[in-house]
Design a protein around this motif. Sequence first.
Motif, mmCIF file in Angstrom:
data_model
loop_
_atom_site.group_PDB
_atom_site.id
_atom_site.type_symbol
_atom_site.label_atom_id
_atom_site.label_comp_id
_atom_site.label_asym_id
_atom_site.label_seq_id
_atom_site.Cartn_x
_atom_site.Cartn_y
_atom_site.Cartn_z
ATOM 1 N N ALA A 198 2.332 3.938 6.092
ATOM 2 C CA ALA A 198 3.644 3.708 6.478
ATOM 3 C C ALA A 198 3.910 2.176 6.436
ATOM 4 O O ALA A 198 3.165 1.458 6.232
ATOM 5 N N SER A 199 5.081 1.806 6.224
ATOM 6 C CA SER A 199 5.668 0.271 6.456
ATOM 7 C C SER A 199 6.876 0.205 7.203
ATOM 8 O O SER A 199 7.892 1.321 7.060
ATOM 9 N N VAL A 200 7.170 -0.867 7.515
ATOM 10 C CA VAL A 200 8.512 -1.489 8.277
ATOM 11 C C VAL A 200 8.866 -2.432 7.584
ATOM 12 O O VAL A 200 8.366 -3.530 7.263
ATOM 13 N N LEU A 201 10.203 -2.241 7.231
ATOM 14 C CA LEU A 201 11.159 -3.396 6.627
ATOM 15 C C LEU A 201 12.083 -3.590 7.336
ATOM 16 O O LEU A 201 12.495 -3.006 8.191
ATOM 17 N N LEU A 259 -5.277 7.022 15.304
ATOM 18 C CA LEU A 259 -4.647 8.405 14.789
ATOM 19 C C LEU A 259 -3.360 8.422 14.207
ATOM 20 O O LEU A 259 -2.779 9.399 14.082
ATOM 21 N N GLY A 260 -3.100 6.990 13.745
ATOM 22 C CA GLY A 260 -1.504 7.083 13.135
ATOM 23 C C GLY A 260 -1.513 6.981 11.767
ATOM 24 O O GLY A 260 -2.544 7.435 11.042
ATOM 25 N N PHE A 261 -0.574 5.956 11.296
ATOM 26 C CA PHE A 261 -0.546 5.684 9.997
ATOM 27 C C PHE A 261 -1.440 4.503 9.327
ATOM 28 O O PHE A 261 -2.018 3.794 10.421
ATOM 29 N N ARG A 262 -1.507 4.463 8.518
ATOM 30 C CA ARG A 262 -2.552 3.372 7.660
ATOM 31 C C ARG A 262 -1.651 2.424 6.881
ATOM 32 O O ARG A 262 -0.236 2.776 6.367
ATOM 33 N N PRO A 263 -1.825 1.178 6.723
ATOM 34 C CA PRO A 263 -0.843 0.040 6.161
ATOM 35 C C PRO A 263 -1.497 0.263 4.554
ATOM 36 O O PRO A 263 -2.573 0.444 4.352
ATOM 37 N N VAL A 264 -0.301 -0.008 3.728
ATOM 38 C CA VAL A 264 -0.613 0.006 2.373
ATOM 39 C C VAL A 264 -1.418 -1.365 2.223
ATOM 40 O O VAL A 264 -1.439 -2.211 3.093
ATOM 41 N N HIS A 265 -2.002 -1.653 0.813
ATOM 42 C CA HIS A 265 -3.048 -2.615 0.742
ATOM 43 C C HIS A 265 -2.098 -3.907 1.034
ATOM 44 O O HIS A 265 -2.804 -4.928 1.680
ATOM 45 N N LYS A 266 -0.923 -3.994 0.377
ATOM 46 C CA LYS A 266 -0.102 -5.557 0.751
ATOM 47 C C LYS A 266 -0.027 -5.679 2.219
ATOM 48 O O LYS A 266 0.063 -6.927 2.500
ATOM 49 N N SER A 293 11.208 -9.691 -1.892
ATOM 50 C CA SER A 293 12.536 -9.409 -2.670
ATOM 51 C C SER A 293 12.569 -7.755 -2.872
ATOM 52 O O SER A 293 11.573 -7.156 -2.619
ATOM 53 N N ALA A 294 13.718 -7.346 -3.070
ATOM 54 C CA ALA A 294 13.964 -6.136 -3.305
ATOM 55 C C ALA A 294 13.047 -5.590 -4.446
ATOM 56 O O ALA A 294 12.880 -4.371 -4.487
ATOM 57 N N ASN A 295 12.665 -6.543 -5.393
ATOM 58 C CA ASN A 295 12.003 -5.688 -6.530
ATOM 59 C C ASN A 295 10.293 -5.419 -6.122
ATOM 60 O O ASN A 295 9.814 -4.981 -6.769
ATOM 61 N N GLU A 296 10.161 -6.223 -5.026
ATOM 62 C CA GLU A 296 8.928 -6.138 -4.473
ATOM 63 C C GLU A 296 8.449 -4.917 -3.297
ATOM 64 O O GLU A 296 7.584 -4.494 -3.121
ATOM 65 N N VAL A 297 9.667 -4.199 -3.144
ATOM 66 C CA VAL A 297 9.719 -3.184 -1.978
ATOM 67 C C VAL A 297 8.634 -2.052 -2.446
ATOM 68 O O VAL A 297 7.583 -1.781 -1.662
ATOM 69 N N HIS A 298 8.558 -1.768 -3.721
ATOM 70 C CA HIS A 298 7.560 -0.552 -4.060
ATOM 71 C C HIS A 298 6.035 -1.098 -3.924
ATOM 72 O O HIS A 298 5.128 -0.320 -3.755
ATOM 73 N N GLU A 299 5.804 -2.348 -3.775
ATOM 74 C CA GLU A 299 4.452 -2.771 -3.612
ATOM 75 C C GLU A 299 4.025 -2.748 -2.143
ATOM 76 O O GLU A 299 3.134 -2.591 -1.733
ATOM 77 N N ASN A 350 3.877 5.844 2.409
ATOM 78 C CA ASN A 350 4.389 7.135 2.225
ATOM 79 C C ASN A 350 5.620 7.349 3.181
ATOM 80 O O ASN A 350 6.438 8.157 2.769
ATOM 81 N N TYR A 351 5.650 6.524 4.434
ATOM 82 C CA TYR A 351 6.761 6.637 5.192
ATOM 83 C C TYR A 351 7.082 5.298 5.251
ATOM 84 O O TYR A 351 6.561 4.346 5.493
ATOM 85 N N LEU A 352 8.605 5.232 5.222
ATOM 86 C CA LEU A 352 9.277 3.775 5.136
ATOM 87 C C LEU A 352 10.291 3.718 6.428
ATOM 88 O O LEU A 352 11.079 4.662 6.788
ATOM 89 N N PHE A 353 10.099 2.860 7.290
ATOM 90 C CA PHE A 353 10.903 2.563 8.510
ATOM 91 C C PHE A 353 11.656 1.270 8.316
ATOM 92 O O PHE A 353 11.132 0.326 7.980
ATOM 93 N N LEU A 354 12.895 1.272 8.373
ATOM 94 C CA LEU A 354 13.935 0.453 7.962
ATOM 95 C C LEU A 354 14.807 -0.043 9.232
ATOM 96 O O LEU A 354 15.420 0.794 9.787
#
Length: 86
Positions: free
Chosen positions: A15-18, A42-49, A64-70, A74-78
């Motif tokens: 999961a990630s929080v933006l 027992l929750g989410f894992r952070p992605v590598h970045k 940047s918006a171009n970096e969001v995919h990095e 799996n779950y995105l919180f905005l």
Amino acid sequence: MWEKQGKVIPLGKTASVLTYHRGARLFVMGNIGLAPLLYHPLGFRPVHKVQEALAAGRAYKEISANEVHEYAGNYLFLMLPQEPAA
């Protein structure tokens, strides 16, 4: 809470929080706000970045918006602040 959520969210999912803040600037959250709550054993894992930001002790990192995919898990919180500029 995480024991109950484990029935809904498979173990190992990321999961990630933006957040948009200070106008139209985009940030990924590290060790501040909602993110530390999500990164529970027992929750989410952070992605590598995001893990890199956590290891560096960063509260957040502007991306940047171009970096969001990095940074997107799996779950995105905005999170959107109430200020009109955001």
